[in-house]
Design an enzyme around this catalytic site. Structure first.
Site, short mmCIF file in Angstrom:
data_model
loop_
_atom_site.label_atom_id
_atom_site.label_comp_id
_atom_site.label_asym_id
_atom_site.label_seq_id
_atom_site.Cartn_x
_atom_site.Cartn_y
_atom_site.Cartn_z
N CYS A 5 0.73 -1.25 0.00
CA CYS A 5 0.00 0.00 0.00
C CYS A 5 0.77 1.32 0.00
O CYS A 5 1.86 1.43 0.53
CB CYS A 5 -0.95 0.04 1.18
SG CYS A 5 -1.87 -1.46 1.39
N GLY A 32 0.73 -0.54 -4.82
CA GLY A 32 -0.44 -1.40 -4.69
C GLY A 32 -1.36 -1.24 -5.88
O GLY A 32 -1.68 -0.11 -6.24
#
Ligand code: SF4
Length: 472
Positions: A5, A32
């Site tokens: 992320c 991500g």
């Protein structure tokens, strides 16, 4: 190997914050590719849109125009906890009878499994299967009065890696765990502030870098400006893989441009493992710069022997068996005209399970390469990551199971050299105490033995349960 992320946040009365967040997420897309989301607030009402896919697939003019306000946070997700489905897309909204907040998370909480039943027992509901929702509900569960004290309460209970952006109706928060395992930086934009996982996002939106969010720091941004609160920490432990692989080469972490660090990794590899060869290449894209570094130091010509299809990202179309069999060919295409008859130095960032590298070596040999000398920008990975990197279990890591000569034989290279820890630290040009290097050394900054034992026990129990049910 995948990072979990990218996060972003903005507070500005002068910008279209949803649109700025969109472009910042676009710059952080490498962190991500499973899902993307943006939440905004105008001081009274929070709006949120998140879905599966790349940033450019999730958002369009119509979805962006519905996200109004002067505060926004955004998220690109790669899942390490919680499966890949829409309910796990972030940012995640959590609420109780009186309060609500939205949270975006980069990292992994290793004690989430213990906190989850406790929060369930207190009546908190979970709409996702992520550790991020555990963090959000933990903050809500605090009896402290201010949001900062509630975040502090959660920080004292959480173990693991977390770089967070949090949005309440009127305030933006940035939070980094006391070890600073994942990066997070702060910048300014048109009388406002921005927070991002990496500085490259700041560059793309025309923001100016101020400083990193410190390990253990809570940054609060609202109509009164910026206020910082510092929680104590024992040591720093930034993930060294940010330098080797995860972050973009045009980002700066701890004052070191990643391009320069990767160049130095290649140079140090050439010093540690010199070889007679005709051509050097880096496996695109992550090892290209290190390949150039090896070439500089060794004096061997740099060339491109493999071209990468840059548009192969995550797709929701399942490939059929014939396409699956093509394996790395979907991503990489060799140039026999450049490679034929050459003694080749191939620089790559890491070897994790050892499933892709033999295919690359085979592909190069088929293209006519005479000798393959593989050079790796990291030491052997012998231990799993518990801090948000989807690596493998210990038993899947090739370097945990085989010696370096055995790995060389297995992947089919003529020689193999891994950069030493010292060579890596020289390249990043910062003292050892700054980093987590647990996947090389097994020395985790947070005790994970208990968790590891538990996981092993659970795995054993699950195995015996499925065996029992099969027998039945
Ligand atoms: S274990 Fe390895 S991949 Fe995980 S945070 Fe530490 S250095 Fe990074």
């Amino acid at each position: 190997m995948h990072e979990k992320c990218g996060v972003f946040g903005i507070y500005s009365l002068e910008e279209d914050v949803a649109r700025i967040t969109f472009f910042a997420l676009f710059a952080l897309q490498h962190r991500g590719q499973e899902s993307a989301g943006i939440a905004t607030s105008n001081g009274k009402k929070i709006q949120l849109y998140a879905s599966m896919g790349l940033v450019s697939q999730v958002f369009n003019e119509s979805t962006l125009s519905q996200l109004n306000g002067h505060i926004a946070i955004g998220h690109n997700r790669y899942s390490t906890t919680g499966s890949s489905r829409t309910c796990n897309a972030q940012p995640i909204l959590v609420s109780n009878n009186s309060d609500e907040l939205v949270i975006a998370h980069n990292g992994n909480i290793i004690n989430a499994g213990n906190l989850y039943p406790e929060l369930l027992g207190q009546g908190y509901k979970f709409a996702s299967t992520t550790d991020t929702e555990v963090i959000g509900n933990l903050i809500l569960s605090s009896t402290e009065k201010s949001w900062v004290d509630r975040i502090r309460y959660a920080m004292h209970r959480l173990q693991g890696a977390y770089s967070l952006t949090i949005l309440t109706k009127d305030t933006l928060y940035a939070v980094r765990d006391p070890f600073g395992i994942r990066p997070l930086c702060l910048g300014t934009i048109d009388h406002g502030y921005v927070i991002a996982s990496e500085t490259c996002a700041l560059d793309h939106i025309g923001a100016t870098f101020i400083r990193e969010v410190e390990p253990g720091e809570i940054v609060m941004i609202n109509e009164n400006g910026l206020t910082s609160y510092q929680e104590p920490g024992n040591r720093r432990a930034l993930c060294i893989f940010e330098y080797i692989y995860f972050a973009r080469p045009d980002s700066v972490i701890n004052g070191r441009l990643l391009y320069s660090a990767r160049l130095a990794m290649g140079e140090n590899l050439a010093k540690e493992y010199p070889v007679e060869a005709d051509l050097v290449m880096g496996v695109p894209d992550s090892a290209t710069v290190a390949g150039i570094g090896y070439s500089h130091q060794s004096g061997i010509l740099y060339g491109e022997g493999l071209l990468k299809n840059r548009y192969v990202g995550r797709t929701f179309i399942e490939p059929d068996q014939r396409i699956r069999d093509l394996g790395v060919r979907l991503k990489l295409n060799p140039l026999p005209q450049v490679l034929d008859g050459k003694r080749l130095v191939v620089v790559d960032d890491s070897i994790v399970r050892g499933t892709t590298t033999p295919k690359v070596v085979k592909m190069l040999r088929r293209a006519g390469v005479k000798e393959v000398h593989l050079r790796i920008c990291s030491p052997p990975i012998r231990y799993p990551c518990f801090f948000g990197v989807d690596m493998a279990t210990r038993w899947e890591l090739i370097a945990a199971q085989k010696t370096v000569p055995q790995i060389r034989h297995f992947i089919g290279a003529d020689t193999l050299g891994y950069l030493s820890l010292e060579g890596l630290l020289k390249a990043v040009a910062l003292p050892r105490e700054n980093f987590c290097m647990a996947c090389f050394t097994g020395d985790y900054p947070i005790p994970v033995q208990l968790e590891m034992d538990k996981m092993a026990l659970e795995a054993r129990n699950n195995a015996s349960i499925s065996l029992t049910s099969k027998r039945r």
